[in-house]
Design a protein around this motif. Structure first.
Motif, PDB file in Angstrom:
ATOM      1  N   THR A 198       0.861  -1.193   0.000  1.00 30.33           N
ATOM      2  CA  THR A 198       0.000   0.000   0.000  1.00 30.33           C
ATOM      3  C   THR A 198       0.894   1.240   0.000  1.00 30.33           C
ATOM      4  O   THR A 198       2.112   1.141   0.224  1.00 30.33           O
ATOM      5  CB  THR A 198      -0.869   0.012   1.262  1.00 30.33           C
ATOM      6  OG1 THR A 198       0.011  -0.015   2.387  1.00 30.33           O
ATOM      7  CG2 THR A 198      -1.811  -1.172   1.310  1.00 30.33           C
ATOM      8  N   LYS A 199       0.290   2.390  -0.195  1.00 26.98           N
ATOM      9  CA  LYS A 199       1.091   3.623  -0.242  1.00 26.98           C
ATOM     10  C   LYS A 199       1.863   3.857   1.070  1.00 26.98           C
ATOM     11  O   LYS A 199       3.070   4.136   1.030  1.00 26.98           O
ATOM     12  CB  LYS A 199       0.203   4.810  -0.613  1.00 26.98           C
ATOM     13  CG  LYS A 199       0.998   6.090  -0.714  1.00 26.98           C
ATOM     14  CD  LYS A 199       0.354   7.116  -1.579  1.00 26.98           C
ATOM     15  CE  LYS A 199       1.219   8.338  -1.802  1.00 26.98           C
ATOM     16  NZ  LYS A 199       2.112   8.727  -0.726  1.00 26.98           N
ATOM     17  N   PRO A 200       1.227   3.738   2.222  1.00 25.95           N
ATOM     18  CA  PRO A 200       2.000   3.951   3.459  1.00 25.95           C
ATOM     19  C   PRO A 200       3.179   2.976   3.599  1.00 25.95           C
ATOM     20  O   PRO A 200       4.243   3.355   4.095  1.00 25.95           O
ATOM     21  CB  PRO A 200       0.972   3.704   4.575  1.00 25.95           C
ATOM     22  CG  PRO A 200      -0.369   3.859   3.933  1.00 25.95           C
ATOM     23  CD  PRO A 200      -0.216   3.539   2.488  1.00 25.95           C
ATOM     24  N   ARG A 201       2.985   1.745   3.140  1.00 22.81           N
ATOM     25  CA  ARG A 201       4.086   0.768   3.226  1.00 22.81           C
ATOM     26  C   ARG A 201       5.213   1.142   2.270  1.00 22.81           C
ATOM     27  O   ARG A 201       6.394   1.012   2.600  1.00 22.81           O
ATOM     28  CB  ARG A 201       3.562  -0.640   2.928  1.00 22.81           C
ATOM     29  CG  ARG A 201       2.684  -1.189   4.060  1.00 22.81           C
ATOM     30  CD  ARG A 201       1.936  -2.433   3.652  1.00 22.81           C
ATOM     31  NE  ARG A 201       1.166  -2.969   4.779  1.00 22.81           N
ATOM     32  CZ  ARG A 201       0.206  -3.860   4.669  1.00 22.81           C
ATOM     33  NH1 ARG A 201      -0.125  -4.344   3.476  1.00 22.81           N
ATOM     34  NH2 ARG A 201      -0.434  -4.294   5.732  1.00 22.81           N
ATOM     35  N   ASN A 202       4.857   1.617   1.078  1.00 18.69           N
ATOM     36  CA  ASN A 202       5.888   2.024   0.135  1.00 18.69           C
ATOM     37  C   ASN A 202       6.591   3.304   0.622  1.00 18.69           C
ATOM     38  O   ASN A 202       7.814   3.446   0.499  1.00 18.69           O
ATOM     39  CB  ASN A 202       5.272   2.240  -1.256  1.00 18.69           C
ATOM     40  CG  ASN A 202       6.301   2.100  -2.354  1.00 18.69           C
ATOM     41  OD1 ASN A 202       7.314   1.427  -2.173  1.00 18.69           O
ATOM     42  ND2 ASN A 202       6.065   2.741  -3.473  1.00 18.69           N
ATOM     43  N   ASP A 203       5.814   4.207   1.201  1.00 20.79           N
ATOM     44  CA  ASP A 203       6.405   5.432   1.765  1.00 20.79           C
ATOM     45  C   ASP A 203       7.419   5.082   2.856  1.00 20.79           C
ATOM     46  O   ASP A 203       8.447   5.765   3.005  1.00 20.79           O
ATOM     47  CB  ASP A 203       5.311   6.328   2.364  1.00 20.79           C
ATOM     48  CG  ASP A 203       4.463   6.994   1.283  1.00 20.79           C
ATOM     49  OD1 ASP A 203       4.882   6.978   0.107  1.00 20.79           O
ATOM     50  OD2 ASP A 203       3.385   7.523   1.632  1.00 20.79           O
ATOM     51  N   ALA A 204       7.128   4.035   3.617  1.00 25.69           N
ATOM     52  CA  ALA A 204       8.048   3.633   4.692  1.00 25.69           C
ATOM     53  C   ALA A 204       9.383   3.145   4.128  1.00 25.69           C
ATOM     54  O   ALA A 204      10.450   3.401   4.710  1.00 25.69           O
ATOM     55  CB  ALA A 204       7.405   2.551   5.562  1.00 25.69           C
ATOM     56  N   PHE A 205       9.342   2.449   2.986  1.00 23.48           N
ATOM     57  CA  PHE A 205      10.611   2.040   2.338  1.00 23.48           C
ATOM     58  C   PHE A 205      11.403   3.293   1.924  1.00 23.48           C
ATOM     59  O   PHE A 205      12.587   3.418   2.208  1.00 23.48           O
ATOM     60  CB  PHE A 205      10.360   1.207   1.069  1.00 23.48           C
ATOM     61  CG  PHE A 205       9.695  -0.124   1.292  1.00 23.48           C
ATOM     62  CD1 PHE A 205       9.981  -0.900   2.399  1.00 23.48           C
ATOM     63  CD2 PHE A 205       8.781  -0.617   0.359  1.00 23.48           C
ATOM     64  CE1 PHE A 205       9.378  -2.140   2.581  1.00 23.48           C
ATOM     65  CE2 PHE A 205       8.175  -1.847   0.531  1.00 23.48           C
ATOM     66  CZ  PHE A 205       8.465  -2.616   1.649  1.00 23.48           C
ATOM     67  N   ARG A 206      10.687   4.214   1.262  1.00 23.02           N
ATOM     68  CA  ARG A 206      11.363   5.410   0.745  1.00 23.02           C
ATOM     69  C   ARG A 206      11.926   6.255   1.891  1.00 23.02           C
ATOM     70  O   ARG A 206      13.017   6.820   1.794  1.00 23.02           O
ATOM     71  CB  ARG A 206      10.403   6.236  -0.125  1.00 23.02           C
ATOM     72  CG  ARG A 206      11.089   7.358  -0.879  1.00 23.02           C
ATOM     73  CD  ARG A 206      10.169   8.054  -1.867  1.00 23.02           C
ATOM     74  NE  ARG A 206      10.011   7.326  -3.118  1.00 23.02           N
ATOM     75  CZ  ARG A 206       8.940   6.616  -3.446  1.00 23.02           C
ATOM     76  NH1 ARG A 206       7.906   6.541  -2.634  1.00 23.02           N
ATOM     77  NH2 ARG A 206       8.882   5.993  -4.594  1.00 23.02           N
ATOM     78  N   ALA A 207      11.179   6.301   2.983  1.00 21.64           N
ATOM     79  CA  ALA A 207      11.576   7.137   4.124  1.00 21.64           C
ATOM     80  C   ALA A 207      12.849   6.618   4.805  1.00 21.64           C
ATOM     81  O   ALA A 207      13.454   7.343   5.600  1.00 21.64           O
ATOM     82  CB  ALA A 207      10.438   7.205   5.144  1.00 21.64           C
ATOM     83  N   LEU A 208      13.260   5.390   4.486  1.00 19.89           N
ATOM     84  CA  LEU A 208      14.538   4.914   5.045  1.00 19.89           C
ATOM     85  C   LEU A 208      15.664   5.834   4.581  1.00 19.89           C
ATOM     86  O   LEU A 208      16.678   5.976   5.255  1.00 19.89           O
ATOM     87  CB  LEU A 208      14.818   3.469   4.611  1.00 19.89           C
ATOM     88  CG  LEU A 208      13.866   2.386   5.164  1.00 19.89           C
ATOM     89  CD1 LEU A 208      14.189   1.036   4.545  1.00 19.89           C
ATOM     90  CD2 LEU A 208      13.953   2.314   6.687  1.00 19.89           C
ATOM     91  N   GLY A 209      15.485   6.392   3.374  1.00 19.21           N
ATOM     92  CA  GLY A 209      16.438   7.386   2.877  1.00 19.21           C
ATOM     93  C   GLY A 209      17.772   6.790   2.458  1.00 19.21           C
ATOM     94  O   GLY A 209      18.697   7.520   2.110  1.00 19.21           O
ATOM     95  N   THR A 210      17.871   5.473   2.447  1.00 20.71           N
ATOM     96  CA  THR A 210      19.109   4.792   2.046  1.00 20.71           C
ATOM     97  C   THR A 210      18.997   4.389   0.576  1.00 20.71           C
ATOM     98  O   THR A 210      17.879   4.300   0.045  1.00 20.71           O
ATOM     99  CB  THR A 210      19.296   3.509   2.873  1.00 20.71           C
ATOM    100  OG1 THR A 210      18.126   2.678   2.650  1.00 20.71           O
ATOM    101  CG2 THR A 210      19.415   3.809   4.356  1.00 20.71           C
ATOM    102  N   PRO A 211      20.123   4.089  -0.090  1.00 19.26           N
ATOM    103  CA  PRO A 211      20.017   3.605  -1.475  1.00 19.26           C
ATOM    104  C   PRO A 211      19.113   2.376  -1.586  1.00 19.26           C
ATOM    105  O   PRO A 211      18.338   2.258  -2.538  1.00 19.26           O
ATOM    106  CB  PRO A 211      21.471   3.259  -1.836  1.00 19.26           C
ATOM    107  CG  PRO A 211      22.304   4.168  -0.966  1.00 19.26           C
ATOM    108  CD  PRO A 211      21.532   4.311   0.327  1.00 19.26           C
ATOM    109  N   VAL A 212      19.180   1.482  -0.597  1.00 23.12           N
ATOM    110  CA  VAL A 212      18.337   0.274  -0.644  1.00 23.12           C
ATOM    111  C   VAL A 212      16.862   0.645  -0.477  1.00 23.12           C
ATOM    112  O   VAL A 212      16.004   0.205  -1.246  1.00 23.12           O
ATOM    113  CB  VAL A 212      18.759  -0.745   0.440  1.00 23.12           C
ATOM    114  CG1 VAL A 212      17.714  -1.850   0.610  1.00 23.12           C
ATOM    115  CG2 VAL A 212      20.118  -1.355   0.086  1.00 23.12           C
ATOM    116  N   GLY A 213      16.559   1.471   0.521  1.00 24.13           N
ATOM    117  CA  GLY A 213      15.166   1.856   0.764  1.00 24.13           C
ATOM    118  C   GLY A 213      14.554   2.554  -0.440  1.00 24.13           C
ATOM    119  O   GLY A 213      13.424   2.250  -0.852  1.00 24.13           O
ATOM    120  N   VAL A 214      15.321   3.467  -1.039  1.00 24.31           N
ATOM    121  CA  VAL A 214      14.814   4.214  -2.196  1.00 24.31           C
ATOM    122  C   VAL A 214      14.646   3.282  -3.397  1.00 24.31           C
ATOM    123  O   VAL A 214      13.627   3.326  -4.107  1.00 24.31           O
ATOM    124  CB  VAL A 214      15.752   5.397  -2.520  1.00 24.31           C
ATOM    125  CG1 VAL A 214      15.348   6.076  -3.827  1.00 24.31           C
ATOM    126  CG2 VAL A 214      15.753   6.406  -1.367  1.00 24.31           C
TER     127      VAL A 214
END
Ligand code: BDR
Ligand code: CA
Length: 313
Positions: free
Chosen positions: A202-218
């Motif tokens: 879902t969007k919140p779950r994907n936002d949580a990956f992006r919010a890691l702010g690391t190359p892997v998360g992004v």
């Protein structure tokens, strides 16, 4: 408990990539002995390349990556660029891999590793068509008893199919190979669409990956953004299913999943239902159980685990 030794057999694929990243982020529980690439989502030269790109993204160019079978045992290869893009890993802009592909064939690596390690200590984690695993079992039947467990993504019962009305992609691409594996007698745990269709990004779950702010998360957020455009349209759901990471999450937190130990047979004769996993969920056939067939997942627990582990890379 020492970490479980595993071989990941894979056809990356964005969701394969996330499954691999989760394993590489979980060294306390999982020791990745190697990755074996197989033709599936895209042709073999691309899956072998993508597997190495994912290792490098995780900062693990030391993981040996082997190329395996470039086509199914008895059929033409069917690929899924319509889901995963031309490269199989569309979405993030990852550099070409610098780490080498190993010289040995993936099937030989699987056979040699199972013979070299103590019996019952190596788990196989297939995330694509089962061609490499079936070839290894056909070539060296002595290794079957040495496998600790096979934990695979494939098949469906209540969700039926995603590549045809009756079949899930991984099983459909090489039903003969799947039949060999499901009949092998090895301990089998299956993550079918019934589970993975509940693991929605879902969007919140994907936002949580992006919010890691690391190359892997992004990169993970960009990968899921990419295949979401297809899956959301197809399923009309709140997000795309993250299939393959269910396999590696199971190795870390098996209690996130529930299922039934039942008989599962593979359809290899009928073109109409080719690759169907005929799962005896209601135990009406009298046939002996051969697989732990999962049916449910604690999706919130799964995404919490995934995000927490990806943050370690
Ligand atoms: C499976 O097929 C592939 O497209 C995915 O990587 C996953 O392994 C889902 O049916
Ligand atoms: Ca896959």
């Amino acid at each position: 408990m020492p970490p479980r030794k595993i071989i990941i057999d894979t056809d990356p694929g964005q969701d394969d990539a996330v499954a691999i990243l989760l394993a590489l982020a979980s060294a306390d529980e999982i020791e990745v002995l190697g990755l074996t690439a197989v033709a599936g989502n895209v042709p073999l030269h691309l899956t072998a390349r993508n597997a190495r790109m994912v290792c490098e993204l995780a900062g693990r160019p030391d993981i040996p990556v082997f190329a395996g079978c470039d086509r199914p045992l008895g059929r033409d290869l069917v690929t899924a660029e319509h889901v995963h893009g031309k490269t199989g890993l569309d979405g993030p802009d990852l550099p070409d891999p610098a780490m080498p592909l190993q010289d040995a064939h993936a099937v030989d690596f699987i056979v040699d590793t199972l013979r070299a390690e103590p019996p019952g200590t190596v788990t196989l984690c297939p995330l694509g068509p089962l061609t490499n695993i079936a070839m290894a079992f056909e070539k060296a039947p002595d290794i079957v008893n040495r496998v600790a467990e096979i934990v695979l993504m494939g098949g469906a019962y209540f969700e039926v199919g995603n590549i045809t009305p009756a079949a899930e992609f991984n099983i459909y691409v090489d039903p003969q190979a799947a039949r060999i594996v499901f009949k092998s007698g090895a301990k089998l745990t299956v993550m079918p669409l019934d589970v993975t269709h509940k693991a929605l990004v879902t969007k919140p779950r994907n936002d949580a990956f992006r919010a890691l702010g690391t190359p892997v998360g992004v990169a993970v957020a960009q990968m899921t953004d990419f295949f979401e455009r297809f899956d959301k349209e197809k399923y009309g759901s709140a997000g795309a299913p993250l299939h393959d990471p269910c396999v590696t999450a199971y190795l870390i937190r098996p209690e996130l999943f529930t299922g039934r130990h039942i008989n599962v047979e593979i359809e290899t004769q009928s073109e109409l239902t080719m690759g169907m996993t005929v799962a005896d969920w209601w135990r009406v056939s009298g046939r002996a159980p051969n697989a732990m067939f999962m049916g449910d997942i604690d999706a919130d627990g799964f995404f919490t685990l995934l995000t927490e582990r990806l943050a370690r890379l």
